[in-house]
Design a protein around this motif. Structure first.
Motif, PDB file in Angstrom:
ATOM      1  N   ARG A 278      11.426 -18.339  18.131  1.00  0.00           N
ATOM      2  CA  ARG A 278      11.625 -17.839  19.493  1.00  0.00           C
ATOM      3  C   ARG A 278      10.499 -16.879  19.860  1.00  0.00           C
ATOM      4  NH1 ARG A 278      17.060 -14.101  18.622  1.00  0.00           N
ATOM      5  NH2 ARG A 278      16.055 -12.376  17.474  1.00  0.00           N
TER       6      ARG A 278
ATOM      7  N   TYR B 297      13.135 -20.447  23.116  1.00  0.00           N
ATOM      8  CA  TYR B 297      13.402 -20.962  21.775  1.00  0.00           C
ATOM      9  C   TYR B 297      12.667 -22.286  21.586  1.00  0.00           C
ATOM     10  CZ  TYR B 297      16.854 -17.381  20.856  1.00  0.00           C
ATOM     11  OH  TYR B 297      17.462 -16.178  20.618  1.00  0.00           O
TER      12      TYR B 297
ATOM     13  N   TRP C 294      13.808 -23.390  13.979  1.00  0.00           N
ATOM     14  CA  TRP C 294      13.776 -22.793  15.313  1.00  0.00           C
ATOM     15  C   TRP C 294      12.993 -21.483  15.234  1.00  0.00           C
ATOM     16  CZ3 TRP C 294      15.560 -25.203  19.618  1.00  0.00           C
ATOM     17  CH2 TRP C 294      16.430 -26.271  19.447  1.00  0.00           C
TER      18      TRP C 294
END
Length: 124
Positions: free
Chosen positions: A37, A93, A35
């Motif tokens: 962001r 995200y 992930w």
């Protein structure tokens, strides 16, 4: 490989959210899932990553102890559990994937595949 992220939303500071990312396509290949962001006016930054086997992971210092990444290879899905959210966690995200078993790439230009992003907004 196609990645579909979901689970973003609006939450108060101190609250929790769980993001999901479903992978489709060439999912038989070994991928590290991650992930990233991106906050308004800022560069995309690394958040967390998990190995193909799910036995090792790594986190940005800013989220360590608050966020947990996990994966379910039977469902081709990776999750990001976000607890104790802060206003500075507000960002889009992005789910990401790169080839490999357990070596973690943490720069955006090293990523092979991106999802479309899901917005997380944390109010104070």
């Amino acid at each position: 490989v196609q990645l579909q992220a979901s689970g973003g939303g609006l939450v108060q500071a101190g609250g929790s959210l769980r993001l999901s990312c479903a992978a489709s396509g060439r999912t038989r290949s070994m991928f590290v899932m991650a992930w990233f962001r991106q906050a308004p006016g800022k560069e995309r930054e690394f958040v967390a990553a998990i190995s193909w086997s799910g036995t090792s992971d790594t986190y940005a210092d800013s989220v360590k102890g608050r966020f947990t990444i996990s994966r379910d290879n039977a469902k081709n899905t990776v999750y990001l559990q976000m607890n104790s959210l802060k206003p500075e966690d507000t960002a889009i995200y992005y789910c990401a994937a790169h080839y490999g078993g357990s070596y973690f790439y943490t720069y955006a230009n090293e990523i092979d595949y991106w999802g479309q992003g899901t917005l997380v907004t944390v109010s104070s």
